[in-house]
Design a protein around this motif. Sequence first.
Motif, PDB file in Angstrom:
ATOM      1  N   GLU A 112       0.816  -1.271  -0.002  1.00 37.74           N
ATOM      2  CA  GLU A 112       0.079  -0.023   0.151  1.00 37.74           C
ATOM      3  C   GLU A 112       0.895   1.478  -0.050  1.00 37.74           C
ATOM      4  O   GLU A 112       0.558   2.037  -0.844  1.00 37.74           O
ATOM      5  CB  GLU A 112      -0.971   0.005   1.235  1.00 37.74           C
ATOM      6  CG  GLU A 112      -2.090   1.163   1.226  1.00 37.74           C
ATOM      7  CD  GLU A 112      -2.990   1.072   2.414  1.00 37.74           C
ATOM      8  OE1 GLU A 112      -3.627   2.193   2.664  1.00 37.74           O
ATOM      9  OE2 GLU A 112      -3.210   0.027   2.616  1.00 37.74           O
ATOM     10  N   ARG A 131      -8.242   5.276   0.987  1.00 38.16           N
ATOM     11  CA  ARG A 131      -8.350   3.727   0.996  1.00 38.16           C
ATOM     12  C   ARG A 131      -9.869   3.491   1.463  1.00 38.16           C
ATOM     13  O   ARG A 131     -10.550   3.991   2.185  1.00 38.16           O
ATOM     14  CB  ARG A 131      -7.431   3.287   2.194  1.00 38.16           C
ATOM     15  CG  ARG A 131      -7.458   1.913   2.360  1.00 38.16           C
ATOM     16  CD  ARG A 131      -6.355   1.565   3.592  1.00 38.16           C
ATOM     17  NE  ARG A 131      -5.868   0.255   3.709  1.00 38.16           N
ATOM     18  CZ  ARG A 131      -6.618  -0.847   4.139  1.00 38.16           C
ATOM     19  NH1 ARG A 131      -7.695  -0.690   4.713  1.00 38.16           N
ATOM     20  NH2 ARG A 131      -6.220  -2.116   3.976  1.00 38.16           N
ATOM     21  N   TRP A 132     -10.075   2.332   0.681  1.00 33.12           N
ATOM     22  CA  TRP A 132     -11.558   1.630   0.654  1.00 33.12           C
ATOM     23  C   TRP A 132     -11.272   0.245   0.689  1.00 33.12           C
ATOM     24  O   TRP A 132     -10.670  -0.172  -0.123  1.00 33.12           O
ATOM     25  CB  TRP A 132     -12.558   2.264  -0.111  1.00 33.12           C
ATOM     26  CG  TRP A 132     -12.485   2.370  -1.447  1.00 33.12           C
ATOM     27  CD1 TRP A 132     -11.844   3.290  -2.419  1.00 33.12           C
ATOM     28  CD2 TRP A 132     -12.903   1.235  -2.369  1.00 33.12           C
ATOM     29  NE1 TRP A 132     -11.981   3.014  -3.350  1.00 33.12           N
ATOM     30  CE2 TRP A 132     -12.614   1.844  -3.788  1.00 33.12           C
ATOM     31  CE3 TRP A 132     -13.417   0.078  -2.300  1.00 33.12           C
ATOM     32  CZ2 TRP A 132     -12.935   1.220  -4.917  1.00 33.12           C
ATOM     33  CZ3 TRP A 132     -13.594  -0.607  -3.401  1.00 33.12           C
ATOM     34  CH2 TRP A 132     -13.402  -0.111  -4.653  1.00 33.12           C
ATOM     35  N   SER A 133     -12.296  -0.356   0.982  1.00 34.05           N
ATOM     36  CA  SER A 133     -12.124  -2.097   1.081  1.00 34.05           C
ATOM     37  C   SER A 133     -13.692  -2.575   0.887  1.00 34.05           C
ATOM     38  O   SER A 133     -14.684  -1.834   1.561  1.00 34.05           O
ATOM     39  CB  SER A 133     -11.536  -2.452   1.997  1.00 34.05           C
ATOM     40  OG  SER A 133     -12.048  -2.465   3.281  1.00 34.05           O
ATOM     41  N   ASN A 134     -13.783  -3.709   0.255  1.00 34.54           N
ATOM     42  CA  ASN A 134     -15.268  -4.517   0.456  1.00 34.54           C
ATOM     43  C   ASN A 134     -15.098  -6.053   0.614  1.00 34.54           C
ATOM     44  O   ASN A 134     -13.903  -6.304   0.429  1.00 34.54           O
ATOM     45  CB  ASN A 134     -15.922  -4.093  -0.943  1.00 34.54           C
ATOM     46  CG  ASN A 134     -16.602  -2.754  -1.133  1.00 34.54           C
ATOM     47  OD1 ASN A 134     -16.001  -2.039  -2.003  1.00 34.54           O
ATOM     48  ND2 ASN A 134     -17.736  -2.432  -0.346  1.00 34.54           N
ATOM     49  N   ARG A 138      -5.043  -4.947  -2.696  1.00 37.26           N
ATOM     50  CA  ARG A 138      -5.106  -6.460  -2.413  1.00 37.26           C
ATOM     51  C   ARG A 138      -6.455  -7.028  -2.830  1.00 37.26           C
ATOM     52  O   ARG A 138      -7.339  -6.103  -3.302  1.00 37.26           O
ATOM     53  CB  ARG A 138      -5.167  -6.774  -0.873  1.00 37.26           C
ATOM     54  CG  ARG A 138      -4.009  -6.761  -0.416  1.00 37.26           C
ATOM     55  CD  ARG A 138      -3.748  -7.261   1.034  1.00 37.26           C
ATOM     56  NE  ARG A 138      -4.902  -6.933   2.098  1.00 37.26           N
ATOM     57  CZ  ARG A 138      -4.867  -5.720   2.804  1.00 37.26           C
ATOM     58  NH1 ARG A 138      -3.614  -5.089   2.585  1.00 37.26           N
ATOM     59  NH2 ARG A 138      -5.733  -5.688   3.606  1.00 37.26           N
ATOM     60  N   VAL A 192      -9.137  -4.261  -1.425  1.00 36.46           N
ATOM     61  CA  VAL A 192      -8.659  -3.228  -0.845  1.00 36.46           C
ATOM     62  C   VAL A 192      -8.138  -2.258  -1.998  1.00 36.46           C
ATOM     63  O   VAL A 192      -7.294  -2.668  -2.692  1.00 36.46           O
ATOM     64  CB  VAL A 192      -7.446  -3.297   0.165  1.00 36.46           C
ATOM     65  CG1 VAL A 192      -6.917  -1.993   0.642  1.00 36.46           C
ATOM     66  CG2 VAL A 192      -8.020  -4.221   1.321  1.00 36.46           C
ATOM     67  N   CYS A 193      -8.593  -1.094  -1.937  1.00 35.77           N
ATOM     68  CA  CYS A 193      -8.201  -0.220  -3.035  1.00 35.77           C
ATOM     69  C   CYS A 193      -8.063   1.218  -2.740  1.00 35.77           C
ATOM     70  O   CYS A 193      -8.205   1.641  -1.581  1.00 35.77           O
ATOM     71  CB  CYS A 193      -9.303   0.233  -3.823  1.00 35.77           C
ATOM     72  SG  CYS A 193      -9.811  -1.304  -4.867  1.00 35.77           S
TER      73      CYS A 193
END
Length: 104
Positions: free
Chosen positions: A19, A35-38, A59, A98-99
């Motif tokens: 990251e 950063r965001w994630s799902n 990731r 994760v972006c």
Amino acid sequence: MADSTPVVRRWDNPTIPDEQMLRELMAKEGLQSYRWSNYPGDTYLTHAHPYFKVLYVVRGSITFELANGESLELKAGDRLDLPTGISHGAKVGITGVVCLEAKR
């Protein structure tokens, strides 16, 4: 690159970036990332943004579905440049995602 065409830049180094490395790449372009994630299988309905979106996958994976039927699957290290107003939806891969994202 046409200003209205999404572009995927594949990570071509055998070492997957972390990251911090991706944040530094974005900062060199003057981009302020967040950063965001799902979770696995999460989806985004078709929508568009009023800004040019730059996204790196840190990731996992995510597939963007464009209004023209094109699918763009991104994995760790891949980058998406998505011009303003391009309609798209998305589905998160089986391990989640994760972006890092920024507006340009």
